[in-house]
Design a protein around this motif. Structure first.
Motif, PDB file in Angstrom:
ATOM      1  N   TRP A  46      -2.125   0.864  -5.235  1.00 48.05           N
ATOM      2  CA  TRP A  46      -2.352  -0.140  -4.197  1.00 48.05           C
ATOM      3  C   TRP A  46      -2.804   0.493  -2.880  1.00 48.05           C
ATOM      4  O   TRP A  46      -2.875  -0.184  -1.858  1.00 48.05           O
ATOM      5  CB  TRP A  46      -1.075  -0.941  -3.957  1.00 48.05           C
ATOM      6  CG  TRP A  46      -0.728  -1.872  -5.089  1.00 48.05           C
ATOM      7  CD1 TRP A  46      -0.324  -1.524  -6.335  1.00 48.05           C
ATOM      8  CD2 TRP A  46      -0.761  -3.295  -5.054  1.00 48.05           C
ATOM      9  NE1 TRP A  46      -0.086  -2.635  -7.102  1.00 48.05           N
ATOM     10  CE2 TRP A  46      -0.351  -3.745  -6.334  1.00 48.05           C
ATOM     11  CE3 TRP A  46      -1.083  -4.235  -4.083  1.00 48.05           C
ATOM     12  CZ2 TRP A  46      -0.278  -5.092  -6.652  1.00 48.05           C
ATOM     13  CZ3 TRP A  46      -0.991  -5.574  -4.396  1.00 48.05           C
ATOM     14  CH2 TRP A  46      -0.601  -5.998  -5.672  1.00 48.05           C
ATOM     15  N   GLU A  47      -3.127   1.760  -2.896  1.00 45.83           N
ATOM     16  CA  GLU A  47      -3.450   2.470  -1.656  1.00 45.83           C
ATOM     17  C   GLU A  47      -4.637   1.853  -0.912  1.00 45.83           C
ATOM     18  O   GLU A  47      -4.707   1.904   0.327  1.00 45.83           O
ATOM     19  CB  GLU A  47      -3.738   3.937  -1.945  1.00 45.83           C
ATOM     20  CG  GLU A  47      -2.545   4.724  -2.482  1.00 45.83           C
ATOM     21  CD  GLU A  47      -2.358   4.582  -3.995  1.00 45.83           C
ATOM     22  OE1 GLU A  47      -1.420   5.201  -4.541  1.00 45.83           O
ATOM     23  OE2 GLU A  47      -3.160   3.851  -4.642  1.00 45.83           O
ATOM     24  N   HIS A  48      -5.585   1.290  -1.646  1.00 48.85           N
ATOM     25  CA  HIS A  48      -6.794   0.726  -1.022  1.00 48.85           C
ATOM     26  C   HIS A  48      -6.857  -0.797  -1.150  1.00 48.85           C
ATOM     27  O   HIS A  48      -7.926  -1.392  -0.992  1.00 48.85           O
ATOM     28  CB  HIS A  48      -8.035   1.354  -1.653  1.00 48.85           C
ATOM     29  CG  HIS A  48      -8.050   2.857  -1.590  1.00 48.85           C
ATOM     30  ND1 HIS A  48      -8.202   3.546  -0.406  1.00 48.85           N
ATOM     31  CD2 HIS A  48      -7.906   3.794  -2.573  1.00 48.85           C
ATOM     32  CE1 HIS A  48      -8.167   4.849  -0.649  1.00 48.85           C
ATOM     33  NE2 HIS A  48      -7.981   5.029  -1.952  1.00 48.85           N
ATOM     34  N   ARG A  76       0.829  -1.213   0.000  1.00 48.23           N
ATOM     35  CA  ARG A  76       0.000   0.000   0.000  1.00 48.23           C
ATOM     36  C   ARG A  76       0.863   1.262   0.000  1.00 48.23           C
ATOM     37  O   ARG A  76       0.544   2.259  -0.664  1.00 48.23           O
ATOM     38  CB  ARG A  76      -0.902   0.015   1.235  1.00 48.23           C
ATOM     39  CG  ARG A  76      -2.104  -0.917   1.178  1.00 48.23           C
ATOM     40  CD  ARG A  76      -2.835  -0.872   2.509  1.00 48.23           C
ATOM     41  NE  ARG A  76      -4.088  -1.611   2.487  1.00 48.23           N
ATOM     42  CZ  ARG A  76      -4.812  -1.884   3.579  1.00 48.23           C
ATOM     43  NH1 ARG A  76      -4.380  -1.457   4.766  1.00 48.23           N
ATOM     44  NH2 ARG A  76      -5.931  -2.552   3.481  1.00 48.23           N
ATOM     45  N   GLU A  83      -6.714  -4.708  -0.463  1.00 46.98           N
ATOM     46  CA  GLU A  83      -7.099  -5.544   0.671  1.00 46.98           C
ATOM     47  C   GLU A  83      -6.683  -6.984   0.394  1.00 46.98           C
ATOM     48  O   GLU A  83      -6.413  -7.356  -0.750  1.00 46.98           O
ATOM     49  CB  GLU A  83      -8.614  -5.487   0.896  1.00 46.98           C
ATOM     50  CG  GLU A  83      -9.143  -4.107   1.247  1.00 46.98           C
ATOM     51  CD  GLU A  83     -10.658  -4.108   1.403  1.00 46.98           C
ATOM     52  OE1 GLU A  83     -11.249  -5.215   1.361  1.00 46.98           O
ATOM     53  OE2 GLU A  83     -11.245  -3.022   1.553  1.00 46.98           O
TER      54      GLU A  83
END
Length: 552
Positions: free
Chosen positions: A362-364, A356, A366
């Motif tokens: 890729w910040e969010h 992330r 999961e």
């Protein structure tokens, strides 16, 4: 003359009964298979001569059981039994069935699909030669084309493909091999005649077959025969204990903006890519390398390691990555497998924040569905009629009994002794002979997939799926062609040429007329011997060897 003395009659009757019992007991001996430590080789069983007048196995008492006769087991007779459901051996099953043989799959794992479906190892390594030409042939080409074209990327799509592959072939999962009957042939070869296994309901069944195929990831059948284990990577690295290539835990993520990831990476200048990510490659479908970014991650313990990425865009924000290694995993031990799963999945959760923070898009991200089985790369290597060596691969050797044309670097994945692993050379392409899939000293045991007859170093390349998938399919076709006529070992070069022509005409599989670059041309016998033992590492040695001598 009729004997009237009752005592004499009783003595004679008892003597006759004793002779009959001894004859039955001596006539055939069953090898009782208990739990065997697969890293050691079991001694050959006592065997009997395979003669036309020998007793039928179903009438022989089983050694080690109480008041139980093999004839009481439900018995099935087939042409080919495949042990395990790894992808590669399924091509043999499919081809043999298509050629008219009766095939049965017995899987020692609880669930079908091996490393593809259970380990979710859905990143496929394609084989190409030095000119970039794709080497993938046969039925497996459909899978690789679908993967490359983004039509087969998600688990349900792989599942559908594999279900189609085994359509109408009976499969029993979760079986346990209880007993193996071996016989000795007139030419002093061993032969597996039948086996008794228990199913998930703990019911015992018996199956007889003409040929037996080892297609599991821990040699469930071969490890229980009198097979010779070849030296593994422990010899190459100078280790006392046996250790296999690291297992992999596939990492699955969701909510990834792959378009942003791809765009941001490729807007960078080469020097910026190197500084931020350690170089690498990102496209619409794949991300390869970025090892500078992975090196910046510090694992939570010495058993796990994050190497460079092999990442695939599975569409819809889903990404799968083959990069997380787990060391010292023994695939023959369930407790070792479960430990690998626990270590790997725990580490994946710790890696997510690193991705992330460092990867655009890729910040969010999961965590996705975590696999319940590791990707097993390697187990014991057993001696086949021919054991492929690094010199065979790097010289581009083609064999008269080719069943596959292989390619791929000699890629030795990491162990605890060398966490990053090492590349031992890049062949152009090479042949894989039928003999490398026939268990030495056994008339009717065939190896598939990871069980190919290969030295531990050559295995870095021979293990790749397209190589052994093609071999398995070719062997399945040949089994159909020789059925009832001759044995695989009796095939002559002239007959093999006809089978190869048949494969070309009916299956579009080309195994002859192929030439490859010889990358060790001019090497002497000492150099070749050191190459095969690993004393010479080709990529570094070839640079030294090419340097011209300079005068002082």
């Amino acid at each position: 003359m009729r004997l009237r003395n009752p005592r004499v009659q009783l003595v004679i009757a008892l003597a006759v009964l004793l002779i009959v019992i001894c004859g039955f007991t001596y006539g055939k001996v069953w090898l009782k298979q208990g739990k065997v430590e697969p890293t050691s080789v079991t001694a050959p069983s006592t065997i009997h001569q395979d003669k036309p007048n020998s007793l039928e196995p179903s009438t022989v008492p089983t050694a080690g059981t109480k008041n139980e006769n093999v004839s009481t087991y439900p018995t099935e007779q087939v042409d080919v039994v495949v042990i395990g459901s790894e992808l590669e051996g399924l091509y043999l099953a499919r081809a043999a069935a298509d050629e008219g043989l009766k095939v049965k799959i017995l899987d020692p794992h609880q669930a079908f699909g091996g490393q593809i479906l259970q380990s979710q190892m859905l990143f496929l390594d394609e084989t190409r030669d030095d000119q970039g030409h794709v080497l993938v042939q046969g039925r497996v080409k459909e899978l690789f084309d679908g993967f490359r074209n983004a039509k087969i990327r998600k688990l349900p799509e792989f599942t559908s493909y594999m279900n189609k592959l085994v359509k109408d072939i009976p499969i029993e999962s979760g079986i346990v091999i209880q007993e193996i009957e071996q016989v000795q042939t007139p030419d002093n070869m061993h032969k597996v005649a039948s086996l008794v296994y228990s199913n998930e309901k703990n019911e015992k069944k018996k199956v007889t077959a003409t040929y037996w195929v080892e297609n599991s990831d821990y040699a469930a059948l071969i490890s229980r025969l009198g097979a010779k284990r070849l030296p593994g990577l422990e010899k190459f690295y100078g280790q006392k204990e046996i250790e296999y290539m690291s297992a992999g835990m596939m990492m699955k993520f969701k909510n990834v903006d792959w378009k942003k990831f791809n765009t941001a990476f490729n807007l960078l200048k080469p020097e910026e890519k190197s500084k931020q990510f350690g170089g690498g490659y990102v496209s619409d479908s794949f991300a390869i390398g970025l090892s500078g970014m992975t090196k910046a991650y510090h694992p939570s313990n010495d058993r796990v390691f994050l190497r460079g990425l092999n990442a695939v865009n599975q569409r819809d924000g889903d990404v799968l990555i083959n990069a997380l290694l787990v060391y010292t995993v023994d695939p023959s031990k369930p407790e070792s497998i479960q430990e690998a799963v626990n270590l790997g999945n725990k580490e994946t959760a710790l890696i997510l924040p690193h991705f992330r923070k460092t990867l655009p898009g890729w910040e969010h991200a999961e965590l996705g569905e975590q696999p319940t089985y590791p990707y097993v790369r390697e187990y014991n290597h057993y001696e086949m009629d021919y054991v492929l060596k690094p010199s065979d691969l790097l010289s581009g050797t083609m064999f008269w009994d080719n069943v596959s044309i292989g390619g791929y670097p000699l890629d030795l994945q990491g162990t605890s002794a060398n966490k990053w692993g090492i590349e031992m050379g890049r062949p152009d392409k090479y042949g894989m002979p039928l003999r490398s899939f026939l268990l030495k000293n056994y008339e009717n045991v065939i190896a598939a997939g990871k069980n190919v007859g290969s030295s531990a170093i050559a295995y870095g390349s021979t293990r790749i799926q397209p190589n052994t998938s093609l071999a398995a399919e070719s062997i399945g076709v040949i089994l159909g062609q020789v059925h009832g006529k001759q044995k695989l070992r009796e095939i002559t070069p002239e007959e093999m040429a006809k089978f190869q022509q048949y494969l070309s005409a009916h299956y579009q599989i080309k195994l002859t007329g192929v030439t490859a670059a010889n990358k060790i041309s001019g090497w002497n016998a000492d150099e070749i011997a050191k190459l095969d033992t690993g004393e010479i590492t080709y990529p570094s040695y070839i640079q030294t060897r090419k340097k011209p001598l300079t005068k002082k």
